[in-house]
Design a protein around this motif. Structure first.
Motif, PDB file in Angstrom:
ATOM      1  N   ARG A   1      29.137  15.732  16.914  1.00 20.56           N
ATOM      2  CA  ARG A   1      27.986  16.576  16.629  1.00 20.56           C
ATOM      3  C   ARG A   1      27.360  16.999  17.942  1.00 20.56           C
ATOM      4  O   ARG A   1      27.265  16.212  18.881  1.00 20.56           O
ATOM      5  N   LYS A   2      26.942  18.237  17.979  1.00 18.26           N
ATOM      6  CA  LYS A   2      26.276  18.727  19.176  1.00 18.26           C
ATOM      7  C   LYS A   2      24.874  18.131  19.239  1.00 18.26           C
ATOM      8  O   LYS A   2      24.195  17.998  18.221  1.00 18.26           O
ATOM      9  N   LYS A   3      24.480  17.776  20.437  1.00 19.15           N
ATOM     10  CA  LYS A   3      23.116  17.298  20.594  1.00 19.15           C
ATOM     11  C   LYS A   3      22.187  18.491  20.473  1.00 19.15           C
ATOM     12  O   LYS A   3      22.402  19.535  21.083  1.00 19.15           O
ATOM     13  N   ARG A   4      21.174  18.299  19.700  1.00 17.43           N
ATOM     14  CA  ARG A   4      20.228  19.378  19.491  1.00 17.43           C
ATOM     15  C   ARG A   4      19.237  19.405  20.644  1.00 17.43           C
ATOM     16  O   ARG A   4      18.811  18.367  21.147  1.00 17.43           O
ATOM     17  N   LYS A   5      18.875  20.599  21.051  1.00 21.10           N
ATOM     18  CA  LYS A   5      17.909  20.741  22.131  1.00 21.10           C
ATOM     19  C   LYS A   5      16.540  20.278  21.653  1.00 21.10           C
ATOM     20  O   LYS A   5      16.227  20.312  20.475  1.00 21.10           O
ATOM     21  N   ALA A   6      15.733  19.862  22.586  1.00 21.43           N
ATOM     22  CA  ALA A   6      14.393  19.410  22.255  1.00 21.43           C
ATOM     23  C   ALA A   6      13.505  20.611  21.926  1.00 21.43           C
ATOM     24  O   ALA A   6      13.681  21.696  22.479  1.00 21.43           O
ATOM     25  N   VAL A   7      12.563  20.388  21.032  1.00 18.13           N
ATOM     26  CA  VAL A   7      11.609  21.446  20.693  1.00 18.13           C
ATOM     27  C   VAL A   7      10.707  21.650  21.899  1.00 18.13           C
ATOM     28  O   VAL A   7      10.183  20.699  22.479  1.00 18.13           O
ATOM     29  N   GLN A   8      10.533  22.897  22.292  1.00 17.91           N
ATOM     30  CA  GLN A   8       9.690  23.198  23.441  1.00 17.91           C
ATOM     31  C   GLN A   8       8.810  24.399  23.145  1.00 17.91           C
ATOM     32  O   GLN A   8       9.109  25.203  22.280  1.00 17.91           O
ATOM     33  N   THR A   9       7.754  24.500  23.898  1.00 17.46           N
ATOM     34  CA  THR A   9       6.817  25.598  23.762  1.00 17.46           C
ATOM     35  C   THR A   9       6.891  26.446  25.016  1.00 17.46           C
ATOM     36  O   THR A   9       6.791  25.926  26.124  1.00 17.46           O
ATOM     37  N   VAL A  10       7.045  27.748  24.831  1.00 16.16           N
ATOM     38  CA  VAL A  10       7.125  28.688  25.946  1.00 16.16           C
ATOM     39  C   VAL A  10       5.943  29.633  25.835  1.00 16.16           C
ATOM     40  O   VAL A  10       5.736  30.258  24.796  1.00 16.16           O
ATOM     41  N   ASP A  11       5.159  29.727  26.909  1.00 15.39           N
ATOM     42  CA  ASP A  11       4.039  30.659  26.962  1.00 15.39           C
ATOM     43  C   ASP A  11       4.408  31.797  27.898  1.00 15.39           C
ATOM     44  O   ASP A  11       4.852  31.568  29.017  1.00 15.39           O
ATOM     45  N   ILE A  12       4.183  33.031  27.428  1.00 12.17           N
ATOM     46  CA  ILE A  12       4.538  34.211  28.200  1.00 12.17           C
ATOM     47  C   ILE A  12       3.340  35.148  28.244  1.00 12.17           C
ATOM     48  O   ILE A  12       2.656  35.349  27.243  1.00 12.17           O
ATOM     49  N   LYS A  13       3.096  35.712  29.414  1.00  8.69           N
ATOM     50  CA  LYS A  13       2.022  36.685  29.593  1.00  8.69           C
ATOM     51  C   LYS A  13       2.619  38.080  29.435  1.00  8.69           C
ATOM     52  O   LYS A  13       3.527  38.464  30.171  1.00  8.69           O
ATOM     53  N   VAL A  14       2.113  38.819  28.453  1.00  7.56           N
ATOM     54  CA  VAL A  14       2.613  40.159  28.149  1.00  7.56           C
ATOM     55  C   VAL A  14       1.413  41.069  27.926  1.00  7.56           C
ATOM     56  O   VAL A  14       0.522  40.744  27.150  1.00  7.56           O
ATOM     57  N   LYS A  15       1.395  42.195  28.591  1.00  8.65           N
ATOM     58  CA  LYS A  15       0.318  43.166  28.405  1.00  8.65           C
ATOM     59  C   LYS A  15       0.593  43.961  27.140  1.00  8.65           C
ATOM     60  O   LYS A  15       1.583  44.680  27.035  1.00  8.65           O
ATOM     61  N   MET A  16      -0.278  43.801  26.131  1.00  7.34           N
ATOM     62  CA  MET A  16      -0.135  44.500  24.853  1.00  7.34           C
ATOM     63  C   MET A  16      -1.410  45.284  24.580  1.00  7.34           C
ATOM     64  O   MET A  16      -2.497  44.734  24.627  1.00  7.34           O
ATOM     65  N   ASP A  17      -1.243  46.571  24.288  1.00  8.29           N
ATOM     66  CA  ASP A  17      -2.389  47.446  24.110  1.00  8.29           C
ATOM     67  C   ASP A  17      -2.798  47.650  22.657  1.00  8.29           C
ATOM     68  O   ASP A  17      -3.964  47.871  22.365  1.00  8.29           O
ATOM     69  N   CYS A  18      -1.828  47.628  21.745  1.00  5.95           N
ATOM     70  CA  CYS A  18      -2.133  47.982  20.354  1.00  5.95           C
ATOM     71  C   CYS A  18      -1.397  47.053  19.396  1.00  5.95           C
ATOM     72  O   CYS A  18      -0.609  46.204  19.813  1.00  5.95           O
ATOM     73  N   ASP A  19      -1.650  47.251  18.111  1.00  8.13           N
ATOM     74  CA  ASP A  19      -0.984  46.433  17.099  1.00  8.13           C
ATOM     75  C   ASP A  19       0.513  46.700  17.052  1.00  8.13           C
ATOM     76  O   ASP A  19       1.298  45.819  16.705  1.00  8.13           O
TER      77      ASP A  19
END
Length: 146
Positions: A17-35
């Motif tokens: 069985r493949k080892k499953r990757k650990a759950v991680q949180t990634v934060d990214i800064k993205v300039k968003m102007d509208c919905d």
């Protein structure tokens, strides 16, 4: 417990069985102007394999992705939408020893955050004890201004 269950314990076929990757949180800064920008980024990232949740905060220009996806793949997927993106460069204000160092303090940072720079962290050679006893009454070599 039936006979088949009993026999299955002895005749199991082991598969790798493949080892499953650990759950991680990634934060990214993205300039968003509208919905529309928010929807485009959210749809692009949520289609990645291994992504569990996507949270978009337009006010902070922040996308938080939780799951098994690799951070670089998430960043490249956000960049593929045509938006300029980078990893979240800020850390909470209360985790930094010197938040008003020139490189750490950023006017564009969201409230409660400062930039993550080495100068804001306390140096390992600095001794807090020297500073605490500098003006102590028990210290005979303390500064006395009277």
């Amino acid at each position: 417990m039936g006979a088949l269950d009993f026999l299955s314990d002895y005749f199991t076929i082991s598969t790798r069985r493949k080892k499953r990757k650990a759950v991680q949180t990634v934060d990214i800064k993205v300039k968003m102007d509208c919905d529309g920008c928010v929807r485009r980024v959210k749809n692009a990232v949520s289609n990645l394999k291994g992504v569990k949740t996507v949270k978009v905060d337009r006010k902070q220009s922040r996308v938080t992705v939780t799951g098994y996806a690799e951070p670089n793949k998430v960043l490249n997927k956000v960049k593929s939408t045509g938006k300029r993106a980078e990893f979240w460069p800020y850390i909470p204000y209360n985790l930094v020893a010197y938040p008003y160092v020139a490189q750490a303090y950023d006017k564009k940072a969201p409230s409660g955050f400062v930039k993550n720079v080495v100068q804001a962290l306390p140096s390992p050679n600095a001794s807090d004890e020297k500073l605490a006893t500098l003006f102590s009454d028990e210290n005979p070599h303390a500064c006395s201004i009277m």
